[in-house]
Write a protein that holds these residues in place. Structure first.
Motif, mmCIF file in Angstrom:
data_model
loop_
_atom_site.group_PDB
_atom_site.id
_atom_site.type_symbol
_atom_site.label_atom_id
_atom_site.label_comp_id
_atom_site.label_asym_id
_atom_site.label_seq_id
_atom_site.Cartn_x
_atom_site.Cartn_y
_atom_site.Cartn_z
ATOM 1 N N MET A 1 -24.709 35.137 14.912
ATOM 2 C CA MET A 1 -24.002 35.966 13.957
ATOM 3 C C MET A 1 -23.787 37.342 14.578
ATOM 4 S SD MET A 1 -25.350 37.420 10.239
ATOM 5 C CE MET A 1 -27.029 37.281 10.718
ATOM 6 N N ALA A 2 -22.552 37.668 14.852
ATOM 7 C CA ALA A 2 -22.216 39.016 15.304
ATOM 8 C C ALA A 2 -21.777 39.803 14.084
ATOM 9 C CB ALA A 2 -21.108 38.964 16.334
ATOM 10 N N GLY A 3 -21.780 41.083 14.201
ATOM 11 C CA GLY A 3 -21.356 41.919 13.088
ATOM 12 C C GLY A 3 -21.697 43.354 13.344
ATOM 13 N N ARG A 4 -21.538 44.154 12.319
ATOM 14 C CA ARG A 4 -21.733 45.594 12.468
ATOM 15 C C ARG A 4 -22.443 46.145 11.249
ATOM 16 N NH1 ARG A 4 -16.570 48.332 14.420
ATOM 17 N NH2 ARG A 4 -17.416 47.278 16.189
ATOM 18 N N PHE A 5 -23.435 46.984 11.483
ATOM 19 C CA PHE A 5 -24.118 47.691 10.406
ATOM 20 C C PHE A 5 -23.555 49.105 10.337
ATOM 21 C CE2 PHE A 5 -27.488 44.956 9.044
ATOM 22 C CZ PHE A 5 -27.754 44.132 10.131
ATOM 23 N N THR A 6 -23.333 49.577 9.126
ATOM 24 C CA THR A 6 -22.858 50.939 8.900
ATOM 25 C C THR A 6 -23.751 51.593 7.851
ATOM 26 O OG1 THR A 6 -20.600 50.197 9.329
ATOM 27 C CG2 THR A 6 -20.858 52.317 8.240
ATOM 28 N N ILE A 7 -24.132 52.829 8.103
ATOM 29 C CA ILE A 7 -24.930 53.609 7.159
ATOM 30 C C ILE A 7 -23.979 54.541 6.399
ATOM 31 C CG2 ILE A 7 -26.744 55.370 6.930
ATOM 32 C CD1 ILE A 7 -27.890 52.779 7.914
ATOM 33 N N TYR A 8 -24.187 54.649 5.103
ATOM 34 C CA TYR A 8 -23.368 55.566 4.311
ATOM 35 C C TYR A 8 -24.211 56.178 3.199
ATOM 36 C CZ TYR A 8 -23.050 51.745 0.888
ATOM 37 O OH TYR A 8 -23.344 50.766 -0.011
ATOM 38 N N ARG A 9 -23.715 57.266 2.658
ATOM 39 C CA ARG A 9 -24.368 57.939 1.537
ATOM 40 C C ARG A 9 -23.699 57.515 0.247
ATOM 41 N NH1 ARG A 9 -26.321 64.088 2.613
ATOM 42 N NH2 ARG A 9 -28.304 63.695 1.612
ATOM 43 N N ASP A 10 -24.512 57.106 -0.733
ATOM 44 C CA ASP A 10 -23.935 56.677 -2.011
ATOM 45 C C ASP A 10 -23.706 57.873 -2.937
ATOM 46 O OD1 ASP A 10 -26.415 57.292 -3.167
ATOM 47 O OD2 ASP A 10 -27.010 55.193 -3.422
ATOM 48 N N CYS A 18 -24.516 48.788 5.133
ATOM 49 C CA CYS A 18 -23.646 47.665 4.833
ATOM 50 C C CYS A 18 -23.506 46.858 6.113
ATOM 51 C CB CYS A 18 -22.279 48.171 4.381
ATOM 52 S SG CYS A 18 -21.147 46.842 3.932
ATOM 53 N N PHE A 19 -23.595 45.534 5.995
ATOM 54 C CA PHE A 19 -23.364 44.667 7.131
ATOM 55 C C PHE A 19 -21.963 44.100 7.001
ATOM 56 C CE2 PHE A 19 -23.228 40.457 9.058
ATOM 57 C CZ PHE A 19 -23.568 40.789 10.365
ATOM 58 N N SER A 20 -21.148 44.266 8.025
ATOM 59 C CA SER A 20 -19.790 43.731 8.041
ATOM 60 C C SER A 20 -19.717 42.653 9.110
ATOM 61 C CB SER A 20 -18.776 44.826 8.350
ATOM 62 O OG SER A 20 -18.855 45.840 7.375
ATOM 63 N N ALA A 21 -19.454 41.433 8.687
ATOM 64 C CA ALA A 21 -19.355 40.307 9.610
ATOM 65 C C ALA A 21 -17.993 40.312 10.297
ATOM 66 C CB ALA A 21 -19.558 38.998 8.853
ATOM 67 N N ASP A 22 -17.910 39.612 11.412
ATOM 68 C CA ASP A 22 -16.643 39.548 12.146
ATOM 69 C C ASP A 22 -15.530 38.878 11.340
ATOM 70 O OD1 ASP A 22 -17.728 40.872 14.302
ATOM 71 O OD2 ASP A 22 -18.165 39.036 15.426
ATOM 72 N N ASN A 23 -15.883 38.079 10.347
ATOM 73 C CA ASN A 23 -14.862 37.423 9.526
ATOM 74 C C ASN A 23 -14.353 38.318 8.396
ATOM 75 O OD1 ASN A 23 -16.882 37.422 7.604
ATOM 76 N ND2 ASN A 23 -17.017 35.205 7.404
ATOM 77 N N GLY A 24 -14.818 39.567 8.348
ATOM 78 C CA GLY A 24 -14.358 40.527 7.349
ATOM 79 C C GLY A 24 -15.217 40.630 6.105
#
Length: 58
Positions: A1-10, A18-24
Motif C-alpha cells: 500500500m503506497a500513499g501519503r500522510f498529511t498533517i493539518y489543523r482542524d 489524513c492518509f491519501s491512497a494512490d487511488n484517490g
C-alpha cells in the motif's frame, strides 16, 4: 500500500492527519493531537507498522 500522510489543523486548532491512497481515497484520523510533532509521531508509528512506501508530506 503506497500513499501519503498529511498533517493539518482542524477548526478547533488541534492537529490531525489524513492518509491519501494512490487511488484517490482519503482516510482522516479520528484522533486529534495537541502538537504537530505528536501527530507526526503517530504517523511514523503507523508507517513503520503498515507500509514503508508511504511518504511524509507537509
Amino acid at each position: 500500500m503506497a500513499g501519503r500522510f498529511t498533517i493539518y489543523r482542524d477548526q478547533s486548532g488541534r492537529y490531525r492527519f489524513c492518509f491519501s491512497a494512490d487511488n484517490g481515497q482519503s482516510i482522516p484520523s479520528p484522533e486529534t493531537y495537541c502538537t504537530e510533532d505528536e501527530a507526526w509521531k503517530k504517523v511514523d508509528s503507523l508507517r513503520s507498522n503498515v507500509s514503508p512506501r508511504s511518504r511524509r508530506t507537509h
